[in-house]
Write an enzyme that holds these catalytic residues in place. Sequence first.
Site, PDB file in Angstrom:
ATOM      1  N   ASP A 100      22.065  17.400  13.627  1.00  0.00           N
ATOM      2  CA  ASP A 100      20.634  17.518  13.372  1.00  0.00           C
ATOM      3  C   ASP A 100      19.802  16.483  14.127  1.00  0.00           C
ATOM      4  O   ASP A 100      18.574  16.574  14.132  1.00  0.00           O
ATOM      5  CB  ASP A 100      20.364  17.281  11.875  1.00  0.00           C
ATOM      6  CG  ASP A 100      20.301  18.574  11.075  1.00  0.00           C
ATOM      7  OD1 ASP A 100      19.716  19.545  11.582  1.00  0.00           O
ATOM      8  OD2 ASP A 100      20.818  18.587   9.948  1.00  0.00           O
ATOM      9  N   GLN A 117      22.199  19.722   4.465  1.00  0.00           N
ATOM     10  CA  GLN A 117      20.932  20.435   4.308  1.00  0.00           C
ATOM     11  C   GLN A 117      19.970  19.599   3.455  1.00  0.00           C
ATOM     12  O   GLN A 117      20.329  19.113   2.381  1.00  0.00           O
ATOM     13  CB  GLN A 117      21.172  21.814   3.670  1.00  0.00           C
ATOM     14  CG  GLN A 117      19.941  22.683   3.585  1.00  0.00           C
ATOM     15  CD  GLN A 117      19.398  23.130   4.957  1.00  0.00           C
ATOM     16  OE1 GLN A 117      20.121  23.167   5.950  1.00  0.00           O
ATOM     17  NE2 GLN A 117      18.125  23.450   5.010  1.00  0.00           N
ATOM     18  N   LYS A 136      22.776  29.817   8.992  1.00  0.00           N
ATOM     19  CA  LYS A 136      23.429  28.918   9.949  1.00  0.00           C
ATOM     20  C   LYS A 136      24.917  29.247  10.049  1.00  0.00           C
ATOM     21  O   LYS A 136      25.494  29.281  11.143  1.00  0.00           O
ATOM     22  CB  LYS A 136      23.223  27.454   9.515  1.00  0.00           C
ATOM     23  CG  LYS A 136      21.762  27.001   9.664  1.00  0.00           C
ATOM     24  CD  LYS A 136      21.455  25.650   9.001  1.00  0.00           C
ATOM     25  CE  LYS A 136      19.957  25.337   9.137  1.00  0.00           C
ATOM     26  NZ  LYS A 136      19.560  24.047   8.560  1.00  0.00           N
TER      27      LYS A 136
HETATM   28  N1  GUN Z   1      15.765  21.249   6.016  1.00  0.00           N
HETATM   29  C1  GUN Z   1      14.761  21.857   6.686  1.00  0.00           C
HETATM   30  N2  GUN Z   1      15.028  21.886   8.012  1.00  0.00           N
HETATM   31  C2  GUN Z   1      16.227  21.289   8.181  1.00  0.00           C
HETATM   32  C3  GUN Z   1      17.033  21.028   9.325  1.00  0.00           C
HETATM   33  O1  GUN Z   1      16.694  21.327  10.481  1.00  0.00           O
HETATM   34  N3  GUN Z   1      18.207  20.410   9.066  1.00  0.00           N
HETATM   35  C4  GUN Z   1      18.599  20.042   7.816  1.00  0.00           C
HETATM   36  N4  GUN Z   1      19.769  19.415   7.691  1.00  0.00           N
HETATM   37  N5  GUN Z   1      17.865  20.259   6.744  1.00  0.00           N
HETATM   38  C5  GUN Z   1      16.694  20.888   6.926  1.00  0.00           C
END
Ligand code: GUN
Length: 285
Positions: free
Chosen positions: A126, A101, A57
């Site tokens: 998100d 995350q 990311k």
């Molecule tokens: N863990 C797995 N997928 C995601 C996501 O799209 N965003 C976040 N913040 N954590 C995750």
Amino acid sequence: MTSTASNLLDGKALAASIRAELAQRIASLAAAGRPQPGLATVLVGDDPASHVYVRNKRRACDEVGMANFHVELPADAGQAAVLAEVQRLNQDPRVHGILVQLPLPKNAGYDENEVLAAIDPAKDADGFHPLNQGALMQGRPAPVPCTPKGVMRLIDHSGMKLKGCNAVVVGRSNIVGKPLALLLLARHCTVTLCHSRTTDLAAEIGRGDVVVAAVGVAQLVKGAWIKPGAVVIDVGINRNQAGKLVGDVEFEAAQPRAGWITPVPGGVGPMTIAMLLENTLENLS
Ligand code: GUN
């Protein structure tokens, strides 16, 4: 459709074209004297997969010219420390998107829902804040969770007309399955949401004009179950016994039956990241 590479839905290529478009939008913001968009990434603990995801990311931010503000905390930092970082990022005018995350470390006393609710909903990259989840349920505009948003883009890219389709989603997580079911419903699909207690998964999947697998069980969805011509989207990333990356769908057997199918890797994963960048940029305007 025969077994050729031509029915592959290439998420890697689609994500690259979206990133190129985002890079242009960010460059025009700069040319107009507007602020550089910024994404904050918060990573707690040392889960190796989470470290890989967050690194990807952050790399994507660099590639499109988005600022990245990264915070790493030890697994035992505690709820108060995570909340304090979120509050600080909420106040930072350089930050337009915040991502914590998930999952937070297990058995360490974290309350994920409290952390997600602490993020300023206007900076939610998100779409996990409860107000934004509520907006999605009511069909009001709000940031949409990145993986479901990327899945919808892939389906649209296939050319499938969703109105009136049977869409079968396997997996009921808050991150993928539930929001995806709402997005498909908003596009006038008849949605079936399957999960670990579904009694006849083969029969449910066999009715799907669109099948999305998001359960995290290697090759759970058998190729023989796929309705001929269906669009098959595989969100899973698992390692099989030989250590190879495989999805939740038995790809080799499903590909000859599917109209369109995503590979693993190179399908949904890159789209999730492109949607994260897009959500952050949209928070700026
Ligand atoms: N863990 C797995 N997928 C995601 C996501 O799209 N965003 C976040 N913040 N954590 C995750």
